[in-house]
Design a protein around this motif. Structure first.
Motif, PDB file in Angstrom:
ATOM      1  N   ASP A  37      -6.370  10.139  -9.257  1.00  0.00           N
ATOM      2  CA  ASP A  37      -7.797  10.729  -8.959  1.00  0.00           C
ATOM      3  C   ASP A  37      -9.165   9.945  -8.512  1.00  0.00           C
ATOM      4  N   THR A  38      -8.922   8.656  -8.858  1.00  0.00           N
ATOM      5  CA  THR A  38     -10.111   7.843  -8.433  1.00  0.00           C
ATOM      6  C   THR A  38      -9.675   6.900  -7.305  1.00  0.00           C
ATOM      7  N   ASN A  39      -8.283   6.741  -6.829  1.00  0.00           N
ATOM      8  CA  ASN A  39      -7.803   6.034  -6.087  1.00  0.00           C
ATOM      9  C   ASN A  39      -7.835   4.580  -6.492  1.00  0.00           C
ATOM     10  N   MET A  40      -7.871   4.479  -7.749  1.00  0.00           N
ATOM     11  CA  MET A  40      -7.932   3.158  -8.498  1.00  0.00           C
ATOM     12  C   MET A  40      -6.492   2.390  -8.367  1.00  0.00           C
ATOM     13  N   THR A  41      -6.532   1.140  -8.149  1.00  0.00           N
ATOM     14  CA  THR A  41      -5.246   0.219  -8.407  1.00  0.00           C
ATOM     15  C   THR A  41      -5.606  -0.864  -9.286  1.00  0.00           C
ATOM     16  N   GLU A  42      -4.699  -1.572 -10.312  1.00  0.00           N
ATOM     17  CA  GLU A  42      -4.914  -2.414 -10.896  1.00  0.00           C
ATOM     18  C   GLU A  42      -3.800  -3.179 -11.217  1.00  0.00           C
ATOM     19  N   ARG A  43      -3.857  -4.635 -11.149  1.00  0.00           N
ATOM     20  CA  ARG A  43      -2.675  -5.448 -11.362  1.00  0.00           C
ATOM     21  C   ARG A  43      -2.806  -6.518 -12.298  1.00  0.00           C
ATOM     22  N   THR A  44      -1.867  -6.942 -12.972  1.00  0.00           N
ATOM     23  CA  THR A  44      -1.755  -7.893 -14.189  1.00  0.00           C
ATOM     24  C   THR A  44      -0.638  -8.660 -14.081  1.00  0.00           C
ATOM     25  N   ASN A  45      -0.741 -10.077 -13.837  1.00  0.00           N
ATOM     26  CA  ASN A  45       0.016 -10.945 -13.690  1.00  0.00           C
ATOM     27  C   ASN A  45       0.935 -11.123 -12.609  1.00  0.00           C
ATOM     28  N   CYS A  46       0.823 -10.378 -11.436  1.00  0.00           N
ATOM     29  CA  CYS A  46       1.662 -10.277 -10.222  1.00  0.00           C
ATOM     30  C   CYS A  46       1.366 -11.311  -9.409  1.00  0.00           C
ATOM     31  N   SER A  47       2.516 -11.874  -8.824  1.00  0.00           N
ATOM     32  CA  SER A  47       2.222 -12.596  -7.537  1.00  0.00           C
ATOM     33  C   SER A  47       1.850 -12.195  -6.273  1.00  0.00           C
ATOM     34  N   ASP A  48       1.227 -12.993  -5.484  1.00  0.00           N
ATOM     35  CA  ASP A  48       0.588 -12.321  -4.400  1.00  0.00           C
ATOM     36  C   ASP A  48       1.534 -11.448  -3.496  1.00  0.00           C
ATOM     37  N   ASN A  49       2.728 -11.883  -3.507  1.00  0.00           N
ATOM     38  CA  ASN A  49       3.882 -11.043  -2.598  1.00  0.00           C
ATOM     39  C   ASN A  49       4.278  -9.733  -2.855  1.00  0.00           C
ATOM     40  N   ILE A  50       3.661  -9.237  -4.179  1.00  0.00           N
ATOM     41  CA  ILE A  50       4.162  -7.941  -4.794  1.00  0.00           C
ATOM     42  C   ILE A  50       2.922  -7.120  -4.822  1.00  0.00           C
ATOM     43  N   ASN A  51       3.016  -5.873  -4.213  1.00  0.00           N
ATOM     44  CA  ASN A  51       1.829  -5.283  -4.019  1.00  0.00           C
ATOM     45  C   ASN A  51       1.995  -3.684  -3.513  1.00  0.00           C
ATOM     46  N   TRP A  52       1.123  -2.845  -3.666  1.00  0.00           N
ATOM     47  CA  TRP A  52       1.216  -1.407  -3.234  1.00  0.00           C
ATOM     48  C   TRP A  52       1.371  -1.449  -1.933  1.00  0.00           C
ATOM     49  N   LYS A  53       2.197  -0.251  -1.263  1.00  0.00           N
ATOM     50  CA  LYS A  53       2.310  -0.134   0.176  1.00  0.00           C
ATOM     51  C   LYS A  53       2.131   1.381   0.359  1.00  0.00           C
ATOM     52  N   PHE A  54       0.804   1.662   0.720  1.00  0.00           N
ATOM     53  CA  PHE A  54       0.127   3.013   0.751  1.00  0.00           C
ATOM     54  C   PHE A  54       0.783   3.392   2.063  1.00  0.00           C
ATOM     55  N   GLY A  55       1.322   4.586   2.224  1.00  0.00           N
ATOM     56  CA  GLY A  55       2.092   5.210   3.559  1.00  0.00           C
ATOM     57  C   GLY A  55       1.830   6.790   3.389  1.00  0.00           C
ATOM     58  N   GLU A  56       2.897   7.371   4.194  1.00  0.00           N
ATOM     59  CA  GLU A  56       2.549   8.674   4.269  1.00  0.00           C
ATOM     60  C   GLU A  56       2.965   9.542   2.968  1.00  0.00           C
ATOM     61  N   GLY A  57       3.649   9.245   2.125  1.00  0.00           N
ATOM     62  CA  GLY A  57       3.937   9.747   0.822  1.00  0.00           C
ATOM     63  C   GLY A  57       2.525   9.986  -0.008  1.00  0.00           C
ATOM     64  N   PRO A  58       2.685  11.021  -1.175  1.00  0.00           N
ATOM     65  CA  PRO A  58       1.512  11.278  -1.946  1.00  0.00           C
ATOM     66  C   PRO A  58       1.354  10.317  -3.037  1.00  0.00           C
ATOM     67  N   ALA A  59       2.232   9.190  -2.932  1.00  0.00           N
ATOM     68  CA  ALA A  59       2.007   8.145  -4.076  1.00  0.00           C
ATOM     69  C   ALA A  59       2.524   6.728  -3.268  1.00  0.00           C
ATOM     70  N   PRO A  60       1.877   5.713  -3.575  1.00  0.00           N
ATOM     71  CA  PRO A  60       2.207   4.418  -2.907  1.00  0.00           C
ATOM     72  C   PRO A  60       3.471   3.681  -3.322  1.00  0.00           C
ATOM     73  N   ALA A  61       4.041   2.982  -2.754  1.00  0.00           N
ATOM     74  CA  ALA A  61       5.504   2.492  -3.045  1.00  0.00           C
ATOM     75  C   ALA A  61       5.046   0.929  -3.462  1.00  0.00           C
ATOM     76  N   LEU A  62       6.104   0.439  -3.892  1.00  0.00           N
ATOM     77  CA  LEU A  62       5.987  -1.120  -4.289  1.00  0.00           C
ATOM     78  C   LEU A  62       6.520  -1.963  -3.256  1.00  0.00           C
ATOM     79  N   GLU A  63       5.843  -3.080  -2.752  1.00  0.00           N
ATOM     80  CA  GLU A  63       6.464  -3.698  -1.741  1.00  0.00           C
ATOM     81  C   GLU A  63       6.407  -5.256  -2.189  1.00  0.00           C
ATOM     82  N   ILE A  64       7.475  -5.824  -1.969  1.00  0.00           N
ATOM     83  CA  ILE A  64       7.604  -7.060  -2.315  1.00  0.00           C
ATOM     84  C   ILE A  64       7.998  -7.910  -1.021  1.00  0.00           C
ATOM     85  N   GLN A  65       7.046  -8.756  -0.458  1.00  0.00           N
ATOM     86  CA  GLN A  65       7.183  -9.277   0.749  1.00  0.00           C
ATOM     87  C   GLN A  65       7.601 -10.862   0.554  1.00  0.00           C
TER      88      GLN A  65
END
Length: 177
Positions: A37-65
């Motif tokens: 509802d607020t399009n807010m994301t928050e992360r706690t203690n995650c390394s830089d290569n773990i992040n959200w992947k926003f795409g065509e779906g209604p919710a983001p996926a998790l991407e590990i680069q």
């Protein structure tokens, strides 16, 4: 190792909140929270290569680069939506291809090494040898396998081929000592 991986969280209905809880085998836990509802994301203690992947779906996926052995572990997704709560768990296993080397020792015997593989590589010889493989475990979970070609005493030079079998691929290398 080195590839990117995308994990999706299956759900029905409109997403209110989506949470990823990550428990790696090594190191502390990490979490990512997405509030729709607020399009807010928050992360706690995650390394830089773990992040959200926003795409065509209604919710983001998790991407590990650039996946590394440190990312191996459990990844749990929890979704609260208009159709209820949904839960999905992944167990990420990281494969590391071994580095192959073949050389001759001081006695003139071929020595094959498959270094830092995960899981350990399987070594064999052509022609067949009665050699046994030695394994050395490393702190990062990889294993180095060493095998020495042993043959009946002969005066002729034999071309030996080390065959390496691993889930990430198969390799061979030949040498005459």
């Amino acid at each position: 190792v080195g590839d990117s991986s995308v994990l999706t969280c299956l759900h029905k209905g409109q997403v209110y909140i989506l949470v990823w809880r990550i428990t790696p085998k090594v190191g502390g836990p990490c979490s990512l929270v997405y509030r729709a509802d607020t399009n807010m994301t928050e992360r706690t203690n995650c390394s830089d290569n773990i992040n959200w992947k926003f795409g065509e779906g209604p919710a983001p996926a998790l991407e590990i680069q650039q996946v590394g052995i440190a990312q191996e572990g459990n990844y749990t997704c929890e979704v609260a939506s208009t159709n209820g709560n949904f839960f999905k768990m992944y167990h990420l296993t990281v494969l590391a291809p071994p580095r192959l080397s073949l050389s001759c020792d001081e006695q003139g015997s071929p020595v094959c090494q498959a270094a830092a593989g995960k899981p350990p590589a399987q070594l064999s010889w052509v022609p067949e040898s009665s050699s046994t493989a030695e394994e050395k475990c490393h702190e990062d979970g990889t294993v180095t396998v060493l095998s020495k070609f042993t043959a009946c005493s002969t005066n002729e030079t034999i071309v030996s081929t080390c065959m390496v079998s691993h889930p990430t691929g198969n390799w061979s290398q030949s040498i005459a000592c």
